[in-house]
Design an enzyme around this catalytic site. Sequence first.
Site, PDB file in Angstrom:
ATOM      1  N   ASP A 178       2.534  -6.293  11.078  1.00  0.00           N
ATOM      2  CA  ASP A 178       1.345  -4.617  10.606  1.00  0.00           C
ATOM      3  C   ASP A 178       2.327  -3.510  11.357  1.00  0.00           C
ATOM      4  O   ASP A 178       1.817  -2.263  11.030  1.00  0.00           O
ATOM      5  CB  ASP A 178       0.209  -4.817  10.954  1.00  0.00           C
ATOM      6  CG  ASP A 178      -0.626  -3.435   9.993  1.00  0.00           C
ATOM      7  OD1 ASP A 178      -0.407  -4.240   9.600  1.00  0.00           O
ATOM      8  OD2 ASP A 178      -1.713  -3.571  10.513  1.00  0.00           O
ATOM      9  N   HIS A 200       3.869   6.432  11.199  1.00  0.00           N
ATOM     10  CA  HIS A 200       3.436   7.353  10.302  1.00  0.00           C
ATOM     11  C   HIS A 200       4.432   8.314  10.785  1.00  0.00           C
ATOM     12  O   HIS A 200       4.264   8.722  12.485  1.00  0.00           O
ATOM     13  CB  HIS A 200       2.003   7.429  10.608  1.00  0.00           C
ATOM     14  CG  HIS A 200       0.734   6.504   9.899  1.00  0.00           C
ATOM     15  ND1 HIS A 200       0.734   6.580   8.668  1.00  0.00           N
ATOM     16  CD2 HIS A 200       0.334   5.382  10.135  1.00  0.00           C
ATOM     17  CE1 HIS A 200      -0.484   5.751   8.161  1.00  0.00           C
ATOM     18  NE2 HIS A 200      -0.139   5.258   8.963  1.00  0.00           N
ATOM     19  N   ALA A 236      -4.009   9.370  11.433  1.00  0.00           N
ATOM     20  CA  ALA A 236      -3.724   7.564  10.810  1.00  0.00           C
ATOM     21  C   ALA A 236      -3.149   6.908  11.201  1.00  0.00           C
ATOM     22  O   ALA A 236      -2.842   6.515  12.522  1.00  0.00           O
ATOM     23  CB  ALA A 236      -1.750   8.177  10.159  1.00  0.00           C
ATOM     24  N   HIS A 284      -7.318  -8.378   3.772  1.00  0.00           N
ATOM     25  CA  HIS A 284      -7.308  -7.191   5.412  1.00  0.00           C
ATOM     26  C   HIS A 284      -9.155  -7.679   5.183  1.00  0.00           C
ATOM     27  O   HIS A 284     -10.026  -6.912   4.503  1.00  0.00           O
ATOM     28  CB  HIS A 284      -7.188  -5.786   4.625  1.00  0.00           C
ATOM     29  CG  HIS A 284      -7.998  -4.980   5.569  1.00  0.00           C
ATOM     30  ND1 HIS A 284      -6.315  -4.001   6.672  1.00  0.00           N
ATOM     31  CD2 HIS A 284      -8.848  -4.998   6.190  1.00  0.00           C
ATOM     32  CE1 HIS A 284      -7.372  -3.211   7.539  1.00  0.00           C
ATOM     33  NE2 HIS A 284      -8.937  -3.810   7.474  1.00  0.00           N
ATOM     34  N   ASN A 322       1.026  -0.904   0.257  1.00  0.00           N
ATOM     35  CA  ASN A 322       0.253  -0.322  -0.202  1.00  0.00           C
ATOM     36  C   ASN A 322       0.710   1.010   0.008  1.00  0.00           C
ATOM     37  O   ASN A 322       0.682   2.276   0.875  1.00  0.00           O
ATOM     38  CB  ASN A 322      -0.842  -0.032   0.858  1.00  0.00           C
ATOM     39  CG  ASN A 322      -0.189   0.104   2.684  1.00  0.00           C
ATOM     40  OD1 ASN A 322       0.697  -0.862   2.408  1.00  0.00           O
ATOM     41  ND2 ASN A 322      -0.984   0.665   2.912  1.00  0.00           N
TER      42      ASN A 322
END
Length: 366
Positions: free
Chosen positions: A261, A265, A275, A145, A42
Amino acid sequence: MTTLTIPKWFDAHTHVRQGGLIEPIVKSQIDMGCYAILAMPNTKPPVGKVRDADDGDMWSIEHYRDLIMNAGGDQLSHLVTPLYLTKDTSAKMIVDGAKSGLLTNIKYYPPHGTTNADFGIPMEEFLKSDLPKAMSDNGVILNIHGEEHGLKATSYFDRETNAEEIFYTERMPKLVEAFPDLKIVCEHITTKVATDFVLNTNDNVSATITPQHLLYTVGDLILGLKYHLFCLPVVKFDADRQALRNAVTTPSQTKFFAGTDSAAHTEKCTPCGCAAGCFTGGIAPQLYAQAFEEAGLDLSRVDHELMFKNFLCHNAPDFYGIERSSETFTLSKTPQTISKIPTAEGEITPLPLGMGMDTIPWSIAE
Ligand code: DOR
Ligand code: ZN
């Protein structure tokens, strides 16, 4: 003092980002004993095609692998780089990509469901398409997901239900029934419903679990609004955390494994919201060890250490068909002080710091 000398491990779900972030993040993975990582696609633009020469403006797996390799990823034994499932993904791409060896995994994102998930397609479209069959026939693993997209607030997160539970109740049974041979990793599961789904489904279905979902509940997020704990799927209730803890501390379990995961950020709290993503680079095995202890295990006991090793070091490579590492690293029950990580693109705050803790109970021995 307890010390655990255990095989290096495969972080089966992480985000190494792009630009000046890749190098420090890959270093944080290697520093915490990873010999293999799965780097999620992503990015901006997403990793949506296989080869550079393929049509379209998205990044290719080829390109993203080069970026990671050149930023220290060449020190890893294995780098898994899934393709981002978009409206442009075709069965031909899957067949050709799998044959070339570059395409081993595809990541499903619910449209707009999380950070940079804007290119995802609705699950019902995926189910109706020829893509799952192409994946199943060509041995391409699906990383999911698992959250229903586009829900109104009351079903997205409610006392009775939430987006993950809806997904695992309404979508996943159909997918698994239609494609029993498709290998699926249910990423970062957070609920008892998802845990039970994985437990009660065939051995082609497994799940990653993050440190934060084993350690915290939604109360920890809300008490003081600890936004560094905000990730998606959001942390849930105590019964959910207990189900996750029971799953990972079941002797000889093979379906659940570590996938942090870890998601950096540099700007976590923005003018238009927060975020999603917790950064646990450099400290994830320590946090997992802490969580196993909070789940009631005594890691100085050989049988309990084995449960920890199954979760951290054995199950992911076994599921992916990657050899386990023959190298080791050592965790010790000695407190470690943590600090922010400076990068060319700004500072990254590791999760415990964001929770107001600058010390964690476990450390990695030099
Ligand atoms: O919390 C999350 N952060 N969940 C995701 O699915 C994506 C990730 C990110 O990339 O920041
Ligand atoms: Zn992720």
